[in-house]
Design a protein around this motif. Structure first.
Motif, mmCIF file in Angstrom:
data_model
loop_
_atom_site.group_PDB
_atom_site.id
_atom_site.type_symbol
_atom_site.label_atom_id
_atom_site.label_comp_id
_atom_site.label_asym_id
_atom_site.label_seq_id
_atom_site.Cartn_x
_atom_site.Cartn_y
_atom_site.Cartn_z
ATOM 1 N N GLY A 119 -32.190 18.577 -82.515
ATOM 2 C CA GLY A 119 -31.856 18.791 -83.813
ATOM 3 C C GLY A 119 -31.505 17.538 -84.512
ATOM 4 N N ALA A 120 -31.421 16.428 -84.087
ATOM 5 C CA ALA A 120 -31.051 15.356 -84.805
ATOM 6 C C ALA A 120 -32.368 14.565 -85.277
ATOM 7 C CB ALA A 120 -30.105 14.438 -84.078
ATOM 8 N N VAL A 121 -32.192 13.936 -86.253
ATOM 9 C CA VAL A 121 -33.452 13.017 -86.833
ATOM 10 C C VAL A 121 -32.820 11.392 -86.743
ATOM 11 C CG1 VAL A 121 -34.794 12.313 -88.733
ATOM 12 C CG2 VAL A 121 -34.035 14.855 -88.154
ATOM 13 N N PRO A 122 -33.817 10.580 -85.980
ATOM 14 C CA PRO A 122 -33.455 9.215 -86.101
ATOM 15 C C PRO A 122 -33.723 8.632 -87.428
ATOM 16 C CG PRO A 122 -35.432 9.651 -84.904
ATOM 17 C CD PRO A 122 -35.049 10.894 -85.233
ATOM 18 N N ALA A 123 -32.953 7.495 -87.632
ATOM 19 C CA ALA A 123 -33.062 6.760 -89.144
ATOM 20 C C ALA A 123 -34.632 6.246 -88.980
ATOM 21 C CB ALA A 123 -32.121 5.566 -89.003
ATOM 22 N N CYS A 124 -35.149 6.109 -87.742
ATOM 23 C CA CYS A 124 -36.563 5.596 -88.180
ATOM 24 C C CYS A 124 -37.064 5.942 -86.615
ATOM 25 C CB CYS A 124 -36.560 4.102 -88.226
ATOM 26 S SG CYS A 124 -35.653 2.976 -87.303
ATOM 27 N N TRP B 149 -29.057 -3.297 -98.197
ATOM 28 C CA TRP B 149 -27.961 -2.454 -98.196
ATOM 29 C C TRP B 149 -28.085 -1.158 -97.536
ATOM 30 C CZ3 TRP B 149 -23.046 -3.340 -98.559
ATOM 31 C CH2 TRP B 149 -22.780 -4.539 -99.353
ATOM 32 N N ALA B 150 -29.257 -0.669 -97.525
ATOM 33 C CA ALA B 150 -29.417 0.272 -96.714
ATOM 34 C C ALA B 150 -29.015 0.388 -95.106
ATOM 35 C CB ALA B 150 -30.918 0.898 -96.760
ATOM 36 N N SER B 151 -29.540 -1.146 -94.695
ATOM 37 C CA SER B 151 -29.153 -1.198 -93.134
ATOM 38 C C SER B 151 -27.741 -1.518 -93.168
ATOM 39 C CB SER B 151 -29.846 -2.599 -93.031
ATOM 40 O OG SER B 151 -29.619 -2.950 -91.743
ATOM 41 N N VAL B 152 -26.993 -1.861 -93.949
ATOM 42 C CA VAL B 152 -25.555 -2.420 -93.813
ATOM 43 C C VAL B 152 -24.792 -0.998 -93.900
ATOM 44 C CG1 VAL B 152 -23.605 -3.546 -95.229
ATOM 45 C CG2 VAL B 152 -25.644 -4.678 -94.728
ATOM 46 N N ALA B 153 -25.352 -0.416 -94.884
ATOM 47 C CA ALA B 153 -24.655 0.999 -95.159
ATOM 48 C C ALA B 153 -24.817 1.975 -93.759
ATOM 49 C CB ALA B 153 -24.911 1.848 -96.152
ATOM 50 N N ASN B 154 -26.068 1.856 -93.207
ATOM 51 C CA ASN B 154 -26.014 2.726 -91.977
ATOM 52 C C ASN B 154 -25.176 2.188 -90.729
ATOM 53 O OD1 ASN B 154 -28.271 4.921 -92.182
ATOM 54 N ND2 ASN B 154 -29.649 3.490 -92.915
ATOM 55 N N THR B 155 -25.174 0.806 -90.797
ATOM 56 C CA THR B 155 -24.278 0.140 -89.842
ATOM 57 C C THR B 155 -22.906 0.762 -89.909
ATOM 58 O OG1 THR B 155 -25.734 -1.845 -89.830
ATOM 59 C CG2 THR B 155 -23.437 -2.096 -88.794
ATOM 60 N N PHE B 156 -22.340 0.749 -91.150
ATOM 61 C CA PHE B 156 -21.004 0.855 -91.360
ATOM 62 C C PHE B 156 -20.453 2.119 -91.898
ATOM 63 C CE2 PHE B 156 -21.021 -3.697 -91.648
ATOM 64 C CZ PHE B 156 -20.418 -4.077 -90.359
ATOM 65 N N GLY C 113 -25.863 8.360 -97.189
ATOM 66 C CA GLY C 113 -24.925 9.124 -96.574
ATOM 67 C C GLY C 113 -23.583 8.556 -96.618
ATOM 68 N N ALA C 114 -23.498 7.281 -96.670
ATOM 69 C CA ALA C 114 -22.297 6.312 -96.780
ATOM 70 C C ALA C 114 -21.323 6.904 -98.088
ATOM 71 C CB ALA C 114 -22.452 4.877 -96.572
ATOM 72 N N THR C 115 -20.414 7.228 -97.884
ATOM 73 C CA THR C 115 -19.316 7.060 -98.921
ATOM 74 C C THR C 115 -18.196 6.196 -99.062
ATOM 75 O OG1 THR C 115 -17.945 8.587 -97.604
ATOM 76 C CG2 THR C 115 -19.503 9.682 -98.685
ATOM 77 N N ASN C 116 -18.377 4.904 -98.391
ATOM 78 C CA ASN C 116 -17.682 3.870 -98.419
ATOM 79 C C ASN C 116 -17.301 3.379 -100.048
ATOM 80 O OD1 ASN C 116 -19.193 3.963 -95.867
ATOM 81 N ND2 ASN C 116 -17.791 2.339 -95.246
ATOM 82 N N LEU C 117 -16.219 2.972 -100.325
ATOM 83 C CA LEU C 117 -15.785 2.281 -101.586
ATOM 84 C C LEU C 117 -16.904 1.148 -101.576
ATOM 85 C CD1 LEU C 117 -13.730 1.889 -104.165
ATOM 86 C CD2 LEU C 117 -12.530 0.349 -102.237
ATOM 87 N N ILE C 118 -17.356 1.241 -102.920
ATOM 88 C CA ILE C 118 -18.187 0.111 -103.470
ATOM 89 C C ILE C 118 -17.592 -0.696 -104.726
ATOM 90 C CG2 ILE C 118 -20.158 -0.199 -104.716
ATOM 91 C CD1 ILE C 118 -21.551 2.282 -103.367
ATOM 92 N N LEU C 119 -17.882 -2.188 -104.315
ATOM 93 C CA LEU C 119 -17.379 -2.932 -105.546
ATOM 94 C C LEU C 119 -18.619 -3.311 -106.292
ATOM 95 C CD1 LEU C 119 -14.759 -5.141 -103.823
ATOM 96 C CD2 LEU C 119 -14.398 -2.842 -104.780
ATOM 97 N N ALA C 120 -18.686 -3.541 -107.650
ATOM 98 C CA ALA C 120 -19.632 -3.925 -108.671
ATOM 99 C C ALA C 120 -19.083 -4.775 -109.232
ATOM 100 C CB ALA C 120 -20.400 -2.517 -109.332
ATOM 101 N N GLY C 121 -19.601 -6.286 -109.335
ATOM 102 C CA GLY C 121 -19.107 -7.193 -110.315
ATOM 103 C C GLY C 121 -19.994 -7.495 -111.536
#
Length: 490
Positions: A31-36, A295-302, A359-367
């Protein structure tokens, strides 16, 4: 388009002992789907060589470019390939997208092929990574990680609540600490991954200053493992080094902020830091070709570790390229074809979408613009965040335009009244701390966050170095930040 030469195909057809297709199955949990997913086939094989085919499917957020990495396990040597830019270093093979097939929407696939030599055995690769993310494996969706208990030794899970940063218990938190420079430039210069040690002792020295946050600048080409970077400092090696530093920072109870510093795209206009198309200096805006994938890769990582904070782009300066401030802010948010910038820009909205698409909900900073020193229209142009977890980032040095209380009161205070405000970099080039003392007082009076630049042993008389030794010995400039943090946090 890259295709195998007709002469090579003719030779293969005449000499090959066709063995059919050997395909690596896509292995997923039920039932799981890999990222790729990657389907690897040996379509034909002869005494000293073989032809392989790859089908790559992207199941994560859409990407504008891709890079697939895998290891040959039987001493095979790549000789040529098509439909990708192929390279090999040691056992590691990389296939990077061409200009015509880099766009890969969610659910879309792309195929590429190659010819390689072999002897002894022709073992099939067992693992593949697309833009740094493992393919063909997935687990059942896990429950959302429990937020870090404020009583625990680890850093808290932070979220924006009104104009405050709060932890899982609703208590107000501030990000107070330092930057750890090196990851943005060492790799692209072929000199390593970090500048100076990042062992446990050096990270503990930061914590001993009573810092609770470490900002870690990154380089997108190094993270994505592009072919221009020494493989020893790129791709999986680079990602693992960053993950290891993040883990050390957390082990000492500090919040890690991963930040994109240097990016791809040729800019030779006003205030250009370099003429290089590669990520070897600060560009006015991130690029659409690689930054969303980064950013997609970093977000998937963390994304399963919400203690990690994402800082989208170090110091945007589209205002130096555009004719008007309105054009600059539009470029900042919306990207696209921006006046004065020769490459397609990824706007802040594109980057927020890339992070949230995982699906990442981490806090984001934008300068903001003007090297993150101008937040005057940040509220007007703020990107939409479906997770509602966005904060404003600001940088200030004694030589910036907005470097006095009058400017802070008029441009920063309105932003800080509505969203959390983090001064991601504060510093001065005087080898003293009189200016940052003023900054810290203004931010302290309002319960805001700030991070000193930088925890590196450079000459503070020509830059803004906090330390003279990685054991935490401060420069005259660093003494001001160290003593202030210790007074605040005991």
């Amino acid at each position: 388009m890259r295709h195998p030469p007709r002469s090579v195909l003719a030779a293969v057809a005449g000499a090959v002992a066709l063995i059919g297709s050997v395909t690596v199955p896509v292995l997923t949990a039920s039932g799981a789907v890999p990222a790729c997913s990657v389907e690897y086939s040996v379509t034909s094989q002869w005494d000293s060589g073989f032809q392989g085919a790859m089908k790559i499917t992207n199941n994560a957020a859409a990407m504008s470019s891709w890079s697939l990495a895998f290891d040959f396990a039987g001493g095979q040597k790549l000789t040529q390939g098509w439909n990708a830019k192929w390279s090999q270093s040691g056992t590691t093979v990389t296939a990077a997208s061409e200009s015509y097939n880099g766009s890969l929407a969610t659910g879309a696939s792309v195929s590429a092929g190659f010819i390689a030599s072999w002897s002894g055995s022709n073992a099939v690769p067992t693992s593949f990574k697309l833009n740094g993310t493992s393919c063909n494996t997935a687990v059942e969706p896990s429950p959302t990680p429990e937020p870090t208990d404020p009583a625990d030794d680890g850093p808290p899970v932070l979220r924006a609540s009104g104009n405050k940063l709060v932890d899982a218990g609703g208590a107000t938190r501030r990000l107070l600490g330092v930057n750890r420079s090196g990851g943005e430039f060492m790799c692209v210069q072929g000199r390593g991954i970090f500048d100076g040690p990042v062992d446990d002792a050096s990270v503990k020295a930061i914590a001993d200053w009573k810092a609770n946050t470490v900002r870690i600048p990154l380089n997108e080409e190094c993270w994505l493992g592009l072919s221009t970077i020494d493989p020893a400092y790129a791709g999986a090696n680079y990602i693992n080094a960053v993950k290891d530093l993040v883990a050390k920072v957390k082990a000492h109870g500090m919040t890690p902020v991963v930040e994109l510093h240097w990016t791809y795209g040729q800019y030779t206009g006003n205030s250009a830091g370099c003429s290089d198309v590669h990520a070897s200096c600060q560009k006015p805006m991130p690029d659409m070709q690689y930054t969303p994938s980064f950013w997609a890769s970093v977000a998937n990582t963390f994304k399963n570790d919400r203690t990690v904070v994402f800082d989208l782009f170090n110091e945007p300066y589209p205002d130096r390229a555009t004719s008007t401030t309105t054009q600059a802010w539009q470029c900042w948010r919306d990207g696209g074809s921006c006046p004065g910038i020769g490459y397609e820009v990824a706007g802040m909205q594109d980057l927020v979408d890339s992070v949230r698409g995982t699906g990442a909900t981490n806090l984001i900073l934008a300068g903001g613009i003007a090297y993150s020193n101008d937040l005057s229209q940040w509220l007007t142009y703020r990107p939409a965040d479906p997770a509602g977890n966005l904060a404003a980032a600001w940088h200030v040095y004694n030589f910036n335009t907005c470097a006095n209380e009058s400017c802070w009161n008029s441009t920063l205070a309105p932003v800080a009244a509505q969203v959390p405000l983090v001064a991601g970099e504060i510093g001065e080039n005087t080898c003293a701390h009189g200016f940052i003392d003023q900054v810290m007082k203004w931010f302290d009076d309002r319960g805001l966050s700030y991070l000193g630049w930088t925890w590196n042993t450079w000459d503070c008389s020509s830059g803004t170095s906090l330390i003279s030794s990685y054991d935490g010995t401060p420069t005259a400039f660093g003494t001001g930040l160290r003593d202030h943090l210790r007074a605040l946090n005991g």
